[in-house]
Design a protein around this motif. Structure first.
Motif, PDB file in Angstrom:
ATOM      1  N   LEU A  16       0.858  -1.176   0.000  1.00  0.00           N
ATOM      2  CA  LEU A  16       0.000   0.000   0.000  1.00  0.00           C
ATOM      3  C   LEU A  16       0.899   1.232   0.000  1.00  0.00           C
ATOM      4  O   LEU A  16       1.798   1.343   0.841  1.00  0.00           O
ATOM      5  N   ASN A  17       0.650   2.148  -0.922  1.00  0.00           N
ATOM      6  CA  ASN A  17       1.439   3.377  -1.000  1.00  0.00           C
ATOM      7  C   ASN A  17       0.929   4.348   0.062  1.00  0.00           C
ATOM      8  O   ASN A  17      -0.103   4.994  -0.107  1.00  0.00           O
ATOM      9  N   ALA A  18       1.660   4.459   1.167  1.00  0.00           N
ATOM     10  CA  ALA A  18       1.246   5.329   2.272  1.00  0.00           C
ATOM     11  C   ALA A  18       1.306   6.797   1.886  1.00  0.00           C
ATOM     12  O   ALA A  18       0.457   7.592   2.297  1.00  0.00           O
ATOM     13  N   LEU A  19       2.287   7.184   1.082  1.00  0.00           N
ATOM     14  CA  LEU A  19       2.396   8.573   0.642  1.00  0.00           C
ATOM     15  C   LEU A  19       1.190   8.974  -0.204  1.00  0.00           C
ATOM     16  O   LEU A  19       0.664  10.071  -0.054  1.00  0.00           O
ATOM     17  N   GLY A  20       0.723   8.086  -1.055  1.00  0.00           N
ATOM     18  CA  GLY A  20      -0.446   8.373  -1.887  1.00  0.00           C
ATOM     19  C   GLY A  20      -1.695   8.627  -1.072  1.00  0.00           C
ATOM     20  O   GLY A  20      -2.481   9.519  -1.373  1.00  0.00           O
ATOM     21  N   ILE A  21      -1.893   7.849  -0.035  1.00  0.00           N
ATOM     22  CA  ILE A  21      -3.087   8.032   0.819  1.00  0.00           C
ATOM     23  C   ILE A  21      -2.993   9.315   1.632  1.00  0.00           C
ATOM     24  O   ILE A  21      -3.951  10.069   1.722  1.00  0.00           O
ATOM     25  N   LEU A  22      -1.832   9.560   2.220  1.00  0.00           N
ATOM     26  CA  LEU A  22      -1.686  10.719   3.108  1.00  0.00           C
ATOM     27  C   LEU A  22      -1.626  12.046   2.356  1.00  0.00           C
ATOM     28  O   LEU A  22      -2.251  13.017   2.763  1.00  0.00           O
ATOM     29  N   ALA A  23      -0.882  12.111   1.282  1.00  0.00           N
ATOM     30  CA  ALA A  23      -0.666  13.384   0.597  1.00  0.00           C
ATOM     31  C   ALA A  23      -1.704  13.687  -0.470  1.00  0.00           C
ATOM     32  O   ALA A  23      -2.074  14.845  -0.662  1.00  0.00           O
ATOM     33  N   PHE A  24      -2.176  12.674  -1.190  1.00  0.00           N
ATOM     34  CA  PHE A  24      -3.037  12.923  -2.344  1.00  0.00           C
ATOM     35  C   PHE A  24      -4.422  12.314  -2.239  1.00  0.00           C
ATOM     36  O   PHE A  24      -5.227  12.485  -3.134  1.00  0.00           O
ATOM     37  N   GLU A  25      -4.690  11.564  -1.203  1.00  0.00           N
ATOM     38  CA  GLU A  25      -5.949  10.834  -1.043  1.00  0.00           C
ATOM     39  C   GLU A  25      -6.186   9.878  -2.210  1.00  0.00           C
ATOM     40  O   GLU A  25      -7.266   9.783  -2.770  1.00  0.00           O
ATOM     41  N   TRP A  26      -5.126   9.157  -2.568  1.00  0.00           N
ATOM     42  CA  TRP A  26      -5.189   8.112  -3.575  1.00  0.00           C
ATOM     43  C   TRP A  26      -5.069   6.770  -2.881  1.00  0.00           C
ATOM     44  O   TRP A  26      -4.231   6.584  -2.009  1.00  0.00           O
ATOM     45  N   LEU A  27      -5.880   5.820  -3.274  1.00  0.00           N
ATOM     46  CA  LEU A  27      -5.712   4.440  -2.840  1.00  0.00           C
ATOM     47  C   LEU A  27      -4.842   3.775  -3.901  1.00  0.00           C
ATOM     48  O   LEU A  27      -5.269   3.580  -5.037  1.00  0.00           O
ATOM     49  N   ASP A  28      -3.604   3.490  -3.553  1.00  0.00           N
ATOM     50  CA  ASP A  28      -2.617   2.947  -4.487  1.00  0.00           C
ATOM     51  C   ASP A  28      -2.086   1.646  -3.902  1.00  0.00           C
ATOM     52  O   ASP A  28      -1.319   1.646  -2.950  1.00  0.00           O
ATOM     53  N   VAL A  29      -2.541   0.513  -4.447  1.00  0.00           N
ATOM     54  CA  VAL A  29      -2.122  -0.804  -3.973  1.00  0.00           C
ATOM     55  C   VAL A  29      -1.385  -1.517  -5.103  1.00  0.00           C
ATOM     56  O   VAL A  29      -1.618  -1.240  -6.284  1.00  0.00           O
ATOM     57  N   SER A  30      -0.485  -2.428  -4.723  1.00  0.00           N
ATOM     58  CA  SER A  30       0.242  -3.161  -5.754  1.00  0.00           C
ATOM     59  C   SER A  30       0.544  -4.581  -5.297  1.00  0.00           C
ATOM     60  O   SER A  30       0.564  -4.881  -4.103  1.00  0.00           O
ATOM     61  N   TYR A  31       0.757  -5.416  -6.278  1.00  0.00           N
ATOM     62  CA  TYR A  31       1.138  -6.810  -6.092  1.00  0.00           C
ATOM     63  C   TYR A  31       2.431  -7.034  -6.875  1.00  0.00           C
ATOM     64  O   TYR A  31       2.563  -6.560  -8.008  1.00  0.00           O
ATOM     65  N   GLY A  54       0.259  -2.378 -10.278  1.00  0.00           N
ATOM     66  CA  GLY A  54      -0.284  -1.452  -9.292  1.00  0.00           C
ATOM     67  C   GLY A  54      -1.585  -0.856  -9.794  1.00  0.00           C
ATOM     68  O   GLY A  54      -1.764  -0.658 -11.000  1.00  0.00           O
ATOM     69  N   ALA A  55      -2.494  -0.579  -8.881  1.00  0.00           N
ATOM     70  CA  ALA A  55      -3.767   0.063  -9.232  1.00  0.00           C
ATOM     71  C   ALA A  55      -3.963   1.268  -8.324  1.00  0.00           C
ATOM     72  O   ALA A  55      -3.771   1.180  -7.111  1.00  0.00           O
ATOM     73  N   LEU A  56      -4.311   2.389  -8.926  1.00  0.00           N
ATOM     74  CA  LEU A  56      -4.516   3.629  -8.189  1.00  0.00           C
ATOM     75  C   LEU A  56      -5.923   4.140  -8.462  1.00  0.00           C
ATOM     76  O   LEU A  56      -6.366   4.154  -9.611  1.00  0.00           O
ATOM     77  N   ILE A  57      -6.605   4.535  -7.394  1.00  0.00           N
ATOM     78  CA  ILE A  57      -7.938   5.123  -7.505  1.00  0.00           C
ATOM     79  C   ILE A  57      -7.934   6.426  -6.714  1.00  0.00           C
ATOM     80  O   ILE A  57      -7.527   6.453  -5.552  1.00  0.00           O
ATOM     81  N   ASN A  58      -8.384   7.495  -7.341  1.00  0.00           N
ATOM     82  CA  ASN A  58      -8.468   8.789  -6.683  1.00  0.00           C
ATOM     83  C   ASN A  58      -9.707   8.788  -5.785  1.00  0.00           C
ATOM     84  O   ASN A  58     -10.822   8.584  -6.247  1.00  0.00           O
ATOM     85  N   LEU A  59      -9.501   9.016  -4.492  1.00  0.00           N
ATOM     86  CA  LEU A  59     -10.619   9.009  -3.542  1.00  0.00           C
ATOM     87  C   LEU A  59     -11.286  10.363  -3.376  1.00  0.00           C
ATOM     88  O   LEU A  59     -12.350  10.463  -2.796  1.00  0.00           O
ATOM     89  N   ASN A  60     -10.639  11.435  -3.864  1.00  0.00           N
ATOM     90  CA  ASN A  60     -11.174  12.783  -3.671  1.00  0.00           C
ATOM     91  C   ASN A  60     -10.913  13.605  -4.926  1.00  0.00           C
ATOM     92  O   ASN A  60      -9.791  13.967  -5.211  1.00  0.00           O
ATOM     93  N   ASN A  61     -11.964  13.924  -5.669  1.00  0.00           N
ATOM     94  CA  ASN A  61     -11.821  14.700  -6.894  1.00  0.00           C
ATOM     95  C   ASN A  61     -11.985  16.198  -6.684  1.00  0.00           C
ATOM     96  O   ASN A  61     -12.002  16.958  -7.633  1.00  0.00           O
ATOM     97  N   ASP A  62     -12.114  16.653  -5.435  1.00  0.00           N
ATOM     98  CA  ASP A  62     -12.377  18.072  -5.189  1.00  0.00           C
ATOM     99  C   ASP A  62     -11.139  18.949  -5.245  1.00  0.00           C
ATOM    100  O   ASP A  62     -11.247  20.133  -5.474  1.00  0.00           O
TER     101      ASP A  62
END
Length: 186
Positions: free
Chosen positions: A37-52, A65-73
């Motif tokens: 889990l990309n911790a920087l993506g969640i904390l700084a950009f509100e992205w859920l970024d997971v990889s295998y 890796g798959a990234l989903i933007n959790l906040n489009n505002d």
């Protein structure tokens, strides 16, 4: 003859015992998969970024890796809504799939192209905000480092850049890839 045979056996035994054994770490034995889990993506950009990642051998791996933007505002997040990123890594360490690495990646990504700034034929400045969603493919390269605990927990830091292939004048020219990921090797 017995003395020669005895000396020969003693010599062979000494050599075989003196052979330096390669140190085996518990995180290296029969563990070929990682989830992160990309911790920087969640904390700084509100992205859920997971990889295998699947470890091919001690020097290379491939994954996705798959990234989903959790906040489009927020304005900073608008350039990426989703991405799917397959990658191949080559490790440059004498330990099993850890240390410094170079990564080649492809990225299928979609983003919201909100702003078109231009001058019309009368010289008037036009700024339209139409929110077109674009999907494009990019290829790039990253560098980073991976650290692994004896229990199998992983931390990696990486940074990369890629170039979009195709597209039109309104397309993004480059994409970024990076983060500080936390994971587990199993």
């Amino acid at each position: 003859m017995k003395k020669i045979t005895l000396l020969l056996l003693l010599f062979i035994t000494t050599i075989s015992i003196a052979q330096e054994k390669e140190e085996q770490y518990p995180q290296d034995i029969d563990k070929k998969q990682e989830v992160k889990l990309n911790a920087l993506g969640i904390l700084a950009f509100e992205w859920l970024d997971v990889s295998y990642e699947y470890l091919i051998n001690e020097e290379s791996s491939f994954g996705v890796g798959a990234l989903i933007n959790l906040n489009n505002d927020r304005d900073l997040d608008e350039y990426r809504k989703f991405s799917l990123t397959p990658f191949y890594r080559r490790y440059f360490s004498n330990k099993f799939a850890r240390g410094f690495f170079v990564e080649g990646f492809g990225m299928l990504h979609s983003y919201e192209n909100n702003n078109y700034d231009y001058y019309d034929m009368y010289g008037n400045y036009i700024n339209s905000n139409n929110g077109d969603t674009k999907t494009e493919f990019a290829v790039g390269i990253s560098v980073g480092g991976k650290f692994i605990s004896k229990k199998g927990f992983t931390t990696e830091i990486y940074l990369g850049v890629g170039r979009n292939l195709g597209g039109d004048n309104d397309s993004l020219e480059a994409v970024g890839r990076g983060g500080i990921s936390l994971g587990y090797r199993f």
